[in-house]
Design an enzyme around this catalytic site. Structure first.
Site, mmCIF file in Angstrom:
data_model
loop_
_atom_site.group_PDB
_atom_site.id
_atom_site.type_symbol
_atom_site.label_atom_id
_atom_site.label_comp_id
_atom_site.label_asym_id
_atom_site.label_seq_id
_atom_site.Cartn_x
_atom_site.Cartn_y
_atom_site.Cartn_z
ATOM 1 C CG ASP A 249 6.889 -112.449 29.150
ATOM 2 O OD1 ASP A 249 8.019 -111.951 28.938
ATOM 3 O OD2 ASP A 249 6.361 -113.249 28.367
HETATM 4 C C1 BGC Z 1 8.814 -113.254 26.109
HETATM 5 C C2 BGC Z 1 9.517 -114.042 27.191
HETATM 6 C C3 BGC Z 1 10.954 -113.606 27.305
HETATM 7 C C4 BGC Z 1 10.990 -112.114 27.556
HETATM 8 C C5 BGC Z 1 12.381 -111.561 27.751
HETATM 9 C C6 BGC Z 1 9.026 -111.755 26.254
HETATM 10 O O1 BGC Z 1 8.544 -111.070 25.147
HETATM 11 O O2 BGC Z 1 7.437 -113.569 26.131
HETATM 12 O O3 BGC Z 1 9.422 -115.406 26.943
HETATM 13 O O4 BGC Z 1 11.586 -114.313 28.326
HETATM 14 O O5 BGC Z 1 10.391 -111.446 26.455
HETATM 15 O O6 BGC Z 1 13.119 -111.560 26.607
#
Ligand code: BGC
Length: 733
Positions: free
Chosen positions: A265
């Site tokens: 993530d």
């Molecule tokens: C979130 C994810 C997301 C990623 C990309 C992160 O802050 O936790 O769920 O897919 O950002 O946007």
């Protein structure tokens, strides 16, 4: 491309080339105002290196722009390896569906699958190859803002929804087809278990509970052949997921046989430094690759340090090879080598974005996911309602999307006012803004500008309108920005200014229905006491207003059932229906001092899992089950369901099972099946479920996944509060 050709290409790649495949860039590198140096310095790359990178996320500018990016990248990449475009399309790209928590309430995997198929068709036309969806984190705490991205609190329902979403997104005929994109199940694992519902907080669950409750939905995604898994920010048993070898290698790849791509993530790979399990990028890079992390999202561990780690012998080059090859294999499955533009097309985009079929499905989903929580006869409005006023800030907004809905929020949707005006002798008033000055602190964080200057006037006008009405339908709720990532709350009520509006309207009107917009279960005690009906419509997406108008006027029926418990008050959180009995269960006797209960509030939630009603009523009778289930065999349980109301309606018949005695304490009830049946007024139908040993299995005292012989209770009912059951026994051969 044939695997042998892919391997030939792989042979030509340098170690650096491979590490670039494992880097995902943020959209800032493609924006016109990209800072010259900052982002490059952070990753330690040059502007030319952008063309060597494996993937980018978050570009939602549409086909034309993506075609340019793809073309330029392809031409400038030294080996002409196409770029993979990823993004968060969680509830629609052009056509926004209701939020995932709402879709969970539909109890309709087929419709969910169709909606996600539509999402794939739209997203691929605009050039997205992979979406970071579905989020299948089990959620039991409404304080956590991301509950809106999940399908709720139940492992079985979440698993069914996960399968439907993955299958809808990935299509039936291969990932290279125009109606298919790669899905990404996230956040592995147990991110929804954040202590006290506080975003990014510690998660600590036993391995048994992890396997029993949290993991099934991720596993369902793997079984549905999901192409990608995203690791979570949190620790599991003290080990951050992104570097958790047991989780990523032993369980995910070993036990479950996942052969797709893993991705961190945003920041979770460097987060291990903040967690205090790595000293610096060097150590984090080694830990990440050893755990089996393939793509690093937007952070610099791999790109800055992995080559050095390999060169100095600290990291086995084979670990890099296997990760990079998995990325290339995914590109190959997506058909990118044959067609580096994939199905990105300006013409197709025009044709499919918000096409009639997608908008129709979005409409159906609003009705299927809206939950009528209570109704003392004021809904649907009809001639008997007298003069009707629609009051509240949601009457005039067309903003029904939540975060991460691609381009959907750039389109204009119909407001409720536009749908209702001229269709009846209606009155309208806004009554308040969505957020008032009391919530300034969070508004600042959401970059939302509060304008409270006309508050008194808005309220005054609304009261005048309410006075003229016999029935008021209040359209109120959370601001869409109040739920989602980094939106934890300890106050889970509708905004102060809207509660104030409801109080004042109630004083002058005796019949009040509330249509509620929100992204999480709320404390609705006051809303409940001030209203005669509550229709929960969540954040309903592009077709929110027309569908709500039709539901409120009774042209269609809301058929959703709660996929997440609405607590009585926030202090009950976390709360969920599948609780254990404890050794001091509360028996309802208020003098029962030594029992598991609160003295100052009920144990029961305000609205329980599975609850919800339509515009007719149903009666259940003749619940039966075959008394003996032999191992390996199957028995049937059934109930008669009768539509006892005056109109056709849909009921979600729910099957729950309780295991009375096991080697560990088992929940009082667990959902094991559901069926939606539509019956005419007066019509009766027998609804049956098969029960087999598989449905009774659990992780026992020795951590074996088994079913114990013995007594079980079966409930086939309207919701999780049901008390009436019949019994059967699981018998050895
Ligand atoms: C979130 C994810 C997301 C990623 C990309 C992160 O802050 O936790 O769920 O897919 O950002 O946007």
């Amino acid at each position: 491309m044939q695997e042998k050709d892919l391997l030939q290409l792989f042979e030509k790649m340098t170690l650096e080339d491979k590490i670039f495949e494992m880097l995902q860039l943020s959209p800032v590198f493609y924006s016109e105002n990209a800072e010259e140096t900052g982002p490059y310095q952070h990753l330690g790359i040059s502007p030319d290196d952008v063309y060597r990178t494996g993937s980018v996320l978050g570009i939602y500018e549409g086909a034309e722009r993506v075609l340019d990016i793809r073309r330029e990248h392809y031409e400038k990449h030294p080996l002409h390896i196409p770029i993979m475009m990823m993004g968060d399309i969680i509830h629609g790209y052009g056509t926004a569906m209701p939020i995932p928590l709402a879709m969970g309430c539909s109890f309709d995997p087929e419709l969910v699958r169709e909606c996600y198929h539509n999402i794939a068709v739209e997203s691929t036309a605009s050039g997205v190859d992979v979406t970071f969806t579905p989020m299948v984190d089990l959620v039991r705490d409404a304080r956590w803002g991301r509950v809106m991205e999940s399908t709720g609190e139940d492992p079985y329902l979440n698993s069914e929804m996960c399968k439907a979403m993955v299958m809808g997104l990935q299509g039936e005929n291969g990932l290279d087809k125009p109606d298919a994109m790669c899905a990404c199940v996230k956040h592995f694992a147990a991110y929804g278990g954040a202590e006290a519902g506080r975003e990014y907080n510690t998660v600590d669950v036993s391995e048994r509970n992890l396997r029993q409750y949290y993991l099934p939905a991720y596993k369902a995604g793997v079984d549905a052949d999901v192409g990608m898994i995203m690791t979570s920010f949190n620790t599991v048993a003290g080990v951050p997921s992104t570097v958790n070898k047991w989780l990523l290698r032993d369980l995910l790849r070993g036990e479950w046989g996942f052969d797709g791509v893993t991705i961190s993530d945003w920041g979770s790979s460097t987060g291990v430094i903040t967690h205090g399990v790595a000293a610096d990028y060097k150590e984090a890079a080694r830990l990440n690759i050893e755990a089996g992390l393939d793509i690093e999202m937007c952070t610099p561990c791999y790109i800055r340090e992995l080559k050095n780690r390999v060169d100095c012998g600290e990291v086995d080059i084979e670990l890099v090879n296997e990760a990079a090859l998995r990325v290339l294999r995914l590109k190959n499955k997506l058909g990118l080598f044959e067609n580096p533009m994939r199905h990105t097309s300006v013409e197709r985009e025009k044709e499919v974005l918000r096409c009639d079929k997608h908008m129709d499905d979005a409409y159906k989903m609003v009705c299927a996911s809206s939950v009528l929580l209570k109704n003392n006869g004021v809904l649907p409005i009809s001639e008997k309602s007298g003069k009707v006023a629609f009051i509240g800030p949601y009457v005039y907004t067309d903003r029904f999307c939540s975060t991460w809905s691609g381009k959907a929020s750039t389109f204009t949707n119909k407001t409720f006012f536009e749908c209702a005006d001229g269709k009846g002798d209606y009155l309208f008033a806004k009554g308040s803004h969505r957020l008032g000055i009391e919530q300034e602190r969070e508004a600042v964080c959401m970059k939302y500008e509060i304008d409270d200057s006309d508050r008194e006037q808005l309220l005054k006008d609304a009261i005048e309108v309410a006075k003229q009405a016999d029935t008021v339908v209040m359209m109120i709720g959370e601001l869409y920005e109040q739920s989602g990532e980094a939106r934890s709350h300890t106050r889970i009520k509708i905004p102060h200014c809207q509660l104030e509006l409801l109080r004042e309207v109630r004083k002058v009107c005796s019949k009040v229905a509330v249509v509620l917009f929100n992204g999480r279960p709320l404390d609705l005690r006051e809303v409940d006491s001030l209203s005669d009906a509550i229709l929960e419509v969540w954040l309903p997406g592009s077709m929110g207003a027309p569908a709500i108008y039709d539901m409120v006027t009774g042209a269609v029926e809301p058929t959703g059932r709660l996929s997440m418990t609405f607590p009585y008050c926030v202090a009950q959180s976390p709360i969920y229906y599948s609780q254990l009995n404890t050794d001091h269960p509360y028996n309802g006797n208020p003098n029962n001092r030594f029992s598991s209960r609160y003295l100052d509030c009920p144990n029961e939630p305000l609205f329980a899992f599975g609850q919800g009603m339509g515009y007719t009523s149903f009666e259940y009778s003749d619940l039966t089950v075959e008394p003996i289930l032999k191992r390996g065999g199957k028995i049937t349980a059934s109930v008669k369901v009768k539509n006892t109301g005056e109109r056709r309606g849909t009921e979600t018949v729910q099957l729950y099972i309780r295991d009375f005695v096991a080697s560990i304490s088992r929940p009082l009830k667990e959902l094991k099946g559901f069926k939606k049946v539509t019956l005419d007024a007066g019509q009766e139908q027998t609804v049956s479920f098969d029960i087999d040993e598989e449905m009774l299995k659990y992780w026992n005292i020795d951590m074996e996944y088994v079913a114990d012989a013995g007594r079980f209770a079966v409930y086939i009912c309207h919701d999780s509060t049901e008390r009436q059951y019949v019994e059967f026994k699981l018998q050895e051969e």
